[in-house]
Design a protein around this motif. Structure first.
Motif, mmCIF file in Angstrom:
data_model
loop_
_atom_site.group_PDB
_atom_site.id
_atom_site.type_symbol
_atom_site.label_atom_id
_atom_site.label_comp_id
_atom_site.label_asym_id
_atom_site.label_seq_id
_atom_site.Cartn_x
_atom_site.Cartn_y
_atom_site.Cartn_z
ATOM 1 N N THR A 1 18.342 7.247 15.767
ATOM 2 C CA THR A 1 19.238 6.653 16.763
ATOM 3 C C THR A 1 20.038 5.512 16.138
ATOM 4 O OG1 THR A 1 17.451 7.085 18.289
ATOM 5 C CG2 THR A 1 19.257 5.796 19.129
ATOM 6 N N LEU A 2 19.364 4.711 15.306
ATOM 7 C CA LEU A 2 20.049 3.595 14.661
ATOM 8 C C LEU A 2 21.179 4.100 13.781
ATOM 9 C CD1 LEU A 2 17.067 1.300 13.565
ATOM 10 C CD2 LEU A 2 18.733 0.884 15.376
ATOM 11 N N VAL A 3 20.858 5.146 13.011
ATOM 12 C CA VAL A 3 21.868 5.706 12.103
ATOM 13 C C VAL A 3 23.020 6.272 12.918
ATOM 14 C CG1 VAL A 3 22.307 7.525 10.403
ATOM 15 C CG2 VAL A 3 20.194 6.182 10.299
ATOM 16 N N GLN A 4 22.657 6.961 14.024
ATOM 17 C CA GLN A 4 23.718 7.565 14.826
ATOM 18 C C GLN A 4 24.645 6.508 15.422
ATOM 19 O OE1 GLN A 4 21.367 10.315 17.108
ATOM 20 N NE2 GLN A 4 22.827 11.949 16.655
ATOM 21 N N GLU A 5 24.094 5.357 15.815
ATOM 22 C CA GLU A 5 24.942 4.307 16.372
ATOM 23 C C GLU A 5 25.890 3.785 15.287
ATOM 24 O OE1 GLU A 5 26.108 3.318 19.036
ATOM 25 O OE2 GLU A 5 26.983 1.424 18.432
ATOM 26 N N ASP A 6 25.388 3.618 14.071
ATOM 27 C CA ASP A 6 26.284 3.189 12.989
ATOM 28 C C ASP A 6 27.402 4.205 12.789
ATOM 29 O OD1 ASP A 6 24.884 0.954 12.580
ATOM 30 O OD2 ASP A 6 23.778 1.669 10.818
ATOM 31 N N GLU A 7 27.008 5.468 12.817
ATOM 32 C CA GLU A 7 28.028 6.519 12.637
ATOM 33 C C GLU A 7 29.039 6.484 13.785
ATOM 34 O OE1 GLU A 7 26.553 10.566 12.147
ATOM 35 O OE2 GLU A 7 24.930 9.781 10.923
ATOM 36 N N PRO B 1 31.054 9.351 33.228
ATOM 37 C CA PRO B 1 32.242 10.168 33.499
ATOM 38 C C PRO B 1 33.441 9.880 32.591
ATOM 39 C CG PRO B 1 31.488 8.971 35.471
ATOM 40 C CD PRO B 1 30.775 8.388 34.302
ATOM 41 N N ALA B 2 33.363 8.855 31.751
ATOM 42 C CA ALA B 2 34.484 8.534 30.834
ATOM 43 C C ALA B 2 33.852 8.229 29.482
ATOM 44 C CB ALA B 2 35.267 7.343 31.366
ATOM 45 N N PHE B 3 33.393 9.244 28.787
ATOM 46 C CA PHE B 3 32.415 9.141 27.715
ATOM 47 C C PHE B 3 32.917 8.479 26.441
ATOM 48 C CE2 PHE B 3 29.570 10.815 24.444
ATOM 49 C CZ PHE B 3 28.328 10.650 25.052
ATOM 50 N N GLY B 4 34.160 8.766 26.050
ATOM 51 C CA GLY B 4 34.644 8.265 24.748
ATOM 52 C C GLY B 4 33.764 8.829 23.645
ATOM 53 N N THR B 5 33.287 7.960 22.757
ATOM 54 C CA THR B 5 32.344 8.443 21.737
ATOM 55 C C THR B 5 30.898 8.231 22.185
ATOM 56 O OG1 THR B 5 32.341 6.318 20.630
ATOM 57 C CG2 THR B 5 33.928 7.949 19.824
ATOM 58 N N GLY B 6 30.718 7.601 23.372
ATOM 59 C CA GLY B 6 29.370 7.521 23.943
ATOM 60 C C GLY B 6 28.622 6.246 23.655
ATOM 61 N N SER B 7 29.292 5.075 23.836
ATOM 62 C CA SER B 7 28.544 3.843 23.546
ATOM 63 C C SER B 7 27.390 3.660 24.537
ATOM 64 C CB SER B 7 29.453 2.623 23.510
ATOM 65 O OG SER B 7 30.137 2.510 24.703
ATOM 66 N N PHE B 8 27.569 4.073 25.796
ATOM 67 C CA PHE B 8 26.474 3.917 26.764
ATOM 68 C C PHE B 8 25.339 4.909 26.469
ATOM 69 C CE2 PHE B 8 30.047 2.316 29.521
ATOM 70 C CZ PHE B 8 29.626 0.993 29.501
ATOM 71 N N PHE B 9 25.726 6.108 26.071
ATOM 72 C CA PHE B 9 24.699 7.116 25.771
ATOM 73 C C PHE B 9 23.857 6.644 24.584
ATOM 74 C CE2 PHE B 9 23.527 11.191 23.598
ATOM 75 C CZ PHE B 9 22.581 11.587 24.540
ATOM 76 N N SER B 10 24.554 6.109 23.591
ATOM 77 C CA SER B 10 23.857 5.609 22.412
ATOM 78 C C SER B 10 22.887 4.489 22.817
ATOM 79 C CB SER B 10 24.899 5.102 21.421
ATOM 80 O OG SER B 10 24.285 4.594 20.296
ATOM 81 N N ALA B 11 23.373 3.603 23.702
ATOM 82 C CA ALA B 11 22.510 2.499 24.163
ATOM 83 C C ALA B 11 21.322 3.043 24.945
ATOM 84 C CB ALA B 11 23.328 1.546 25.026
ATOM 85 N N LEU B 12 21.552 4.104 25.703
ATOM 86 C CA LEU B 12 20.451 4.690 26.480
ATOM 87 C C LEU B 12 19.345 5.185 25.537
ATOM 88 C CD1 LEU B 12 19.581 5.681 29.404
ATOM 89 C CD2 LEU B 12 20.439 7.918 28.675
ATOM 90 N N LEU B 13 19.779 5.843 24.442
ATOM 91 C CA LEU B 13 18.794 6.387 23.506
ATOM 92 C C LEU B 13 17.948 5.286 22.877
ATOM 93 C CD1 LEU B 13 20.942 9.092 21.669
ATOM 94 C CD2 LEU B 13 19.332 9.419 23.544
ATOM 95 N N ARG B 14 18.548 4.090 22.790
ATOM 96 C CA ARG B 14 17.787 2.985 22.200
ATOM 97 C C ARG B 14 17.077 2.145 23.254
ATOM 98 N NH1 ARG B 14 21.674 0.455 17.656
ATOM 99 N NH2 ARG B 14 20.044 -1.092 17.414
ATOM 100 N N THR B 15 17.207 2.550 24.518
ATOM 101 C CA THR B 15 16.575 1.758 25.573
ATOM 102 C C THR B 15 15.330 2.433 26.135
ATOM 103 O OG1 THR B 15 18.730 0.865 26.162
ATOM 104 C CG2 THR B 15 17.017 0.632 27.819
ATOM 105 N N VAL B 16 15.400 3.777 26.258
ATOM 106 C CA VAL B 16 14.248 4.478 26.848
ATOM 107 C C VAL B 16 13.775 5.575 25.891
ATOM 108 C CG1 VAL B 16 14.958 4.081 29.248
ATOM 109 C CG2 VAL B 16 15.738 6.129 28.070
#
Ligand SMILES: C[S@@+](CC[C@H](N)C(=O)[O-])C[C@H]1O[C@@H](n2cnc3c(N)ncnc32)[C@H](O)[C@@H]1O
Length: 533
Positions: A13-19, A71-86
């Protein structure tokens, strides 16, 4: 073994956020600012996305598996944060929408081995699931901030109709795109779902936000509105003051109270206050909260009871129509067609503009408005130098939006000099701590639209002519009005820039000013309206 798995996942997840961050930068640089503005393509800085997601997850209280929607995903900063939260086994489903393949395709690639259904589609045209179990219980969104004039007429009507159908309020035509996003997401939420919206604060104060506020007060339970301090800008590239609106998809309980917070972080705001829904229904300006109290009772006098407030003139092209004495002389233009006009407020250092015997302001920078009301034939025949000057603006200045709409392109609006002016754009952290200044104008100068002009209403004008000291006392009282009473009526933009429209200045409580008008103090409002109008 389990913890090794977990460690590997966390690492991934960390690597993916950097990417993702480098992908975002690369994709942003492949677009112009104009293109990004058109679709509101400004990504949420990761630290803020993480703070928002953590807060949303905490509100959900972890009693159900997570079904996440952006609903407005972009590259997914919220999704990335979700993966690092739960932990990922808590996430039952994750879905996103992205209209622009420029962002959507690479984002799909980036998250291809994650449980994510990313649709490259227009969210506002997509159908919400029919079944409750297919809907979502955590919706986090930074919707596109697109102003209404960039939404096509047909699209606007479609958006208005569908929002009305889905959440029972009709959004005004002047509303930004984000208002439709908020309403159209309603049927995507499960009962009890939590939604967090990162949106501009503007809807809280302006007329077009009224329908959104009705939705928030009646259809769902509005939990919290956190306004970031506009001075700590959240975005580098979009000058907006941001708010996070938190709601739960349930009808509001009786006597519900909403938490308003300001400044600092979501989890550690600088100021907080709960406001009963019944007060929010009455209060048109929600950005008063939490710093100010709700208004006590009804304000008896407003500035609009005392003054007619107008914006200064829009010349159509200041460079062409506003000239210095030297420029007038260099072109050999006749002085009789010029009248003094104040330069921009930054060239007016004092709050009082003194005048010479001809009514010209005593200022280092003296400028004059070309104000000729002779028809073109008369100028051509009688005034060759002025005619030549006008020819220099023909086809360029004359084709500007304002000039074109005039009877004769160089005719200026008629405005009398105003005795008091207000600089209506300013920062609260300015040198003197006052974002707006009231300027006493003793000259004959009129002013352009960087000022608001205050013309005393007839009764006040009469009182002023009877007591010569009154104008000065009123001007001083205006400059002593509590800053909060002015800020509470206006609006604020990113970077702490405050602005007051003429109507908003008119709404400011004028009770302290009326206090220095002894004869008028005792009049009640109905009598007072007839006196002043
Ligand atoms: C403000 S950005 C937010 C992106 C990302 N969620 C974030 O927070 O960094 C809004 C995104 O919505 C996309 N967008 C604009 N209009 C859309 C629409 N009608 N349907 C789906 N996505 C849209 C834009 O292309 C942009 O990527």
């Amino acid at each position: 073994m389990i913890s090794l798995n977990l460690a590997c996942k966390t690492m991934q997840t960390l690597v993916q956020e950097d990417e993702r961050v480098s992908l975002q930068a690369r994709l942003d640089s492949g677009k112009t600012q104009v293109e990004r503005n058109r679709l509101g393509q400004f990504s949420t800085p990761y630290a803020l996305a993480k703070e928002i997601v953590e807060f949303g997850v905490a509100l959900l209280k972890g009693d159900r598996p997570l079904r996440f929607l952006d609903p407005a995903f972009g590259t997914g900063s919220f999704f990335s944060a979700l993966l690092r939260t739960v932990p990922s086994d808590m996430v039952e489903a994750a879905k996103g929408f992205e209209i622009d393949a420029h962002y959507g395709e690479p984002a799909r690639q980036l998250w291809r081995d994650r449980l994510l259904d990313l649709q490259l589609a227009d969210f506002t045209e997509s159908d919400a699931p029919d079944k409750e179990s297919d809907r979502f219980n955590l919706l986090i969104c930074n919707p596109p901030y697109v102003r209404h004039h960039h939404i096509g007429e047909r699209d606007k009507i479609r958006l208005q109709d569908t929002s009305e159908m889905t959440c029972g309020v009709r959004i005004a035509g002047l509303a930004g795109f984000y208002c439709y996003f908020l309403c159209l997401s309603h049927p995507w939420m499960q009962r009890g779902a939590i939604a967090g919206w990162l949106i501009p604060s503007e809807f809280m104060d302006v007329n077009y936000g009224e329908a959104v506020k009705r939705y928030l007060l009646n259809k769902v339970t509005l939990l919290r509105i956190h306004r970031f301090d506009p001075v700590d800008m959240q975005f580098d590239d979009a000058l907006v003051s941001s708010t996070v609106v938190w709601l739960r998809n349930d009808l509001p309980p009786d006597r519900h109270e909403v938490m308003f917070t300001f400044g600092g972080k979501l989890s550690q705001p600088k100021v907080l206050r709960t406001v009963p829904v019944r007060e929010l229904r009455k209060e048109p300006k929600w950005t008063r909260f939490p710093v100010l109290e709700a208004r006590e009772g009804i304000v008896r006098y407003r500035l609009s009871d005392l003054f007619a407030i107008k914006r200064g003139i829009a010349t159509g092209d200041n460079k062409f129509f506003i000239l210095s004495k030297d420029e007038i002389n260099a072109h050999g233009l006749p002085l009789e067609f010029f009248r003094p006009i104040l330069p921009s407020p930054r060239f007016v250092p004092d709050d009082e503009v003194k005048s010479d015997k001809d009514g010209i302001p005593i200022l280092d920078r003296q400028v004059f408005l070309l104000d000729c009301r002779l028809p073109e034939e008369a100028v051509r025949e009688r005034l060759p130098r002025l005619w030549a000057y006008f020819q220099g603006g023909k086809g360029t200045v004359s084709k500007g939006y304002l000039c074109q709409s005039r009877k004769v392109w160089y005719f200026q609006e008629e405005r009398a000099p105003a005795p008091i002016l207000c600089t209506y754009l300013g920062r609260s952290d300015s040198r003197n701590g006052r974002p707006f200044r009231f300027i006493l104008n003793r000259s004959r100068a009129i002013a352009a639209n960087v000022y608001l002009l205050l013309y005393p209403k007839p009764m006040l004008a009469r009182a002023m002519s009877e007591d010569r000291s009154l104008l000065e006392r009123i001007w001083k009282a205006l400059n002593s009005l509590p800053t909060t009473s002015l800020l509470g009526e206006g609006r604020v933009y990113g970077g702490g820039l405050h602005k007051l429209e003429p109507r908003e200045l008119g709404n400011v409580d004028a009770t302290p000013i009326v206090g220095i008008l002894p004869d008028l103090r005792s009049h009640s409002k109905p009598i007072q309206s007839s006196l002043f109008d």
